[in-house]
Scaffold this active site. Structure first.
Site, PDB file in Angstrom:
ATOM      1  N   CYS A   1      -2.750   8.492   3.469  1.00 12.59           N
ATOM      2  CA  CYS A   1      -2.436   8.456   2.143  1.00 12.59           C
ATOM      3  C   CYS A   1      -3.312   8.836   1.655  1.00 12.59           C
ATOM      4  O   CYS A   1      -3.437   9.041   0.269  1.00 12.59           O
ATOM      5  CB  CYS A   1      -1.954   7.000   2.680  1.00 12.59           C
ATOM      6  SG  CYS A   1      -3.113   5.582   2.900  1.00 12.59           S
TER       7      CYS A   1
ATOM      8  N   GLU B   1       0.588  -1.269  -0.019  1.00  9.67           N
ATOM      9  CA  GLU B   1       0.377  -0.110   0.145  1.00  9.67           C
ATOM     10  C   GLU B   1       0.921   1.047   0.358  1.00  9.67           C
ATOM     11  O   GLU B   1       1.608   1.585   0.997  1.00  9.67           O
ATOM     12  CB  GLU B   1      -0.911   0.201   1.098  1.00  9.67           C
ATOM     13  CG  GLU B   1      -2.420   0.523   1.032  1.00  9.67           C
ATOM     14  CD  GLU B   1      -1.996   1.669   1.573  1.00  9.67           C
ATOM     15  OE1 GLU B   1      -1.688   3.337   1.380  1.00  9.67           O
ATOM     16  OE2 GLU B   1      -1.690   2.357   3.299  1.00  9.67           O
TER      17      GLU B   1
END
Length: 480
Positions: free
Chosen positions: A285, A251
């Site tokens: 993020c 990720e």
């Protein structure tokens, strides 16, 4: 509740170790004060942790899914019982406002609860045969020892989103938290111990990330790497994984667009923008980094956003009334300043905020709205990771889609429109793994989290989250 300045250990094979090693200081970014130290573990400690996990794997993987779920449910309960200590630790070591930290503990615990149940639903298959005298089956097996590397910005949730499905699937785990925020991981490891996990099933190594990576990439006992962090580091891990063909879940970076069309509920769009952009001081993020607003509502949106942002309180996250805390360190602050200086030099207008604040040893930047933005500015090309909302004017849905997709990243995007047809058509054009439609906070344990393009490989959360830790074994049974 305050956390004492003290030395913390790491946990390998059920023992707290590392007191003889050099240490790393952990500092509070709100004031620069040392709040603790952790061992600076290296290759030796990483090897020991991998060996412990390898030795524990056989017995842990043979336990029933219901048995493993019992340990996870106990951990879930302990996390909720110790929410305040975990939250206070998190706020002290990485600056997140205390109410956000409390929310993260609940969010982190929800992954443990979700995967405790999801582990009971790892189903095999019986496949219709093509030939008499045969039976065809697909069995499901845990992948093996898992190395989990997590970032500083969500020190609880990023760990549980990885360890939860890994443990539920029957894998054993070696955890490596960021050296900027390792104390929350230590507290979670203490709770794992209280939950009674057998020795070696969960291990914690603090210290050098590069030395840890060298071990897990070269040690054939590690079958799975799960990493959350920058795309640059992710690419290095991909290259290093080739020798042993490691199973990877990544990720990686994001650069999320937020689109406001002319039929949007502007008040809702402003609320969603603030929720997405300024959570954790913009250090997430999936936070909105590039805001594209239709020309018909551009001025109204900017005015309302500025008023909302001006009401945000900046300060030490331990203060219950604070909305936006510090950046993680001086490098983070310097990056925000560089982005803002570039934008202003190219014609951007600061609507509100726009100044750093380092009084008292902290690393703060004012919650900021800046308009008259265009794609030539660095703030629209690089992830800022700070409390800056750059707003660019658009004239059509087609332009919104083009600009939103003009990035190598594809983690999250946001769209605000009241028109179902327009929203559907626009989202279908967006190359992002997560889309919030009239929603600035799309994350949940029961849904897949992950990105397209250079934002990663695989998904975490939801029923897909446990698949990453499972191997399919096809068994052809001859009965004649």
């Amino acid at each position: 509740m305050a956390v004492k300045t003290e030395h913390y250990s790491m946990s390998i094979a059920g023992k707290w170790v590392g007191d003889e090693l050099d240490t790393l200081d952990v500092t509070n970014p709100a004031n620069g004060k040392n709040i603790g130290t952790v061992p600076n573990g290296g290759e030796k400690e990483a090897d020991q942790a991998v060996q412990a996990a390898h030795e524990a794997f056989a017995s842990w993987s043979e336990r029933t899914s219901h048995d493993r779920a019992g340990y996870l449910k106990k951990l879930h309960q302990l996390m909720l019982e110790n929410q305040e200590e975990l939250a206070q630790t998190m706020t002290l070591e990485m600056g997140k406002p205390i109410n956000e930290s409390r929310g993260e503990v609940n969010y982190a615990a929800s992954f443990i609860e979700w995967f405790a149940e999801e582990g009971k639903r790892i189903y095999g298959e019986t496949v219709p045969t093509h030939k008499e005298g045969k039976r065809l089956q697909v069995w499901k097996k845990p992948v093996g020892v898992v190395a989990a590397i997590t970032p500083w910005n969500f020190p609880a949730a990023m760990l549980t989103r990885k360890m939860g499905p890994a443990l539920a699937a029957g894998c054993t785990v070696v955890m490596k938290p960021s050296s900027d925020s390792p104390l929350t991981a230590v507290k979670l490891m203490e709770l794992c111990e209280q939950a009674g996990f057998p020795k070696g099933v969960v291990n914690l190594v603090t210290g050098s990330s590069s030395k840890f990576a060298n071990v897990i990439m070269s040690n054939s006992n590690v079958r799975k790497i799960t990493f959350t962090g920058s795309t640059d580091v992710g690419k290095i891990l991909i290259k290093q994984s080739a020798e042993h063909v490691k199973n990877l879940s990544l990720e990686l970076g994001g650069h999320a667009p937020l689109v406001v069309l002319d039929d949007a509920d502007v008040d809702l769009a402003v609320k969603g923008t603030v929720a997405s952009k300024f959570r954790n001081a913009g250090q997430t993020c999936i936070c909105a980094n590039r805001i594209y607003v239709h020309e018909k509502v551009y001025d109204t949106f900017n005015d309302k956003l500025a008023k909302a942002v001006e009401n945000l309180k900046l300060g030490d996250g331990q203060d219950e009334s604070v909305d936006v805390g510090p950046l993680i360190n001086q490098d983070g602050l310097d990056k925000v300043k560089r982005h803002m200086q570039d934008a202003v030099s190219k014609g951007a207008t600061v609507v509100t905020g726009g100044e750093p604040n380092t009084e008292g040893g902290g690393v703060f930047y004012e919650p900021t709205v800046v308009k008259d933005i265009d794609e030539s500015m660095v703030v629209m090309q690089e992830e800022t990771f700070g409390p800056v909302a750059p707003v660019q004017k658009i004239t059509s849905d087609e332009e919104a889609a083009r600009l939103a997709n003009d990035t190598p990243y594809g983690l999250a995007a946001y769209v605000f429109t009241e028109n179902v047809a327009r929203g559907t058509k626009l989202i279908e054009k967006l190359d992002f793994g997560i889309v919030g439609w009239n929603d600035g906070g799309p994350s949940a344990p029961q849904v897949p989290f992950g990105g397209m393009k250079e934002s990663g490989i695989g998904r975490e959360g939801g029923h897909e989250g446990i698949d990453a830790f499972i191997e399919s074994q096809y068994v052809s049974i001859g009965l004649e």
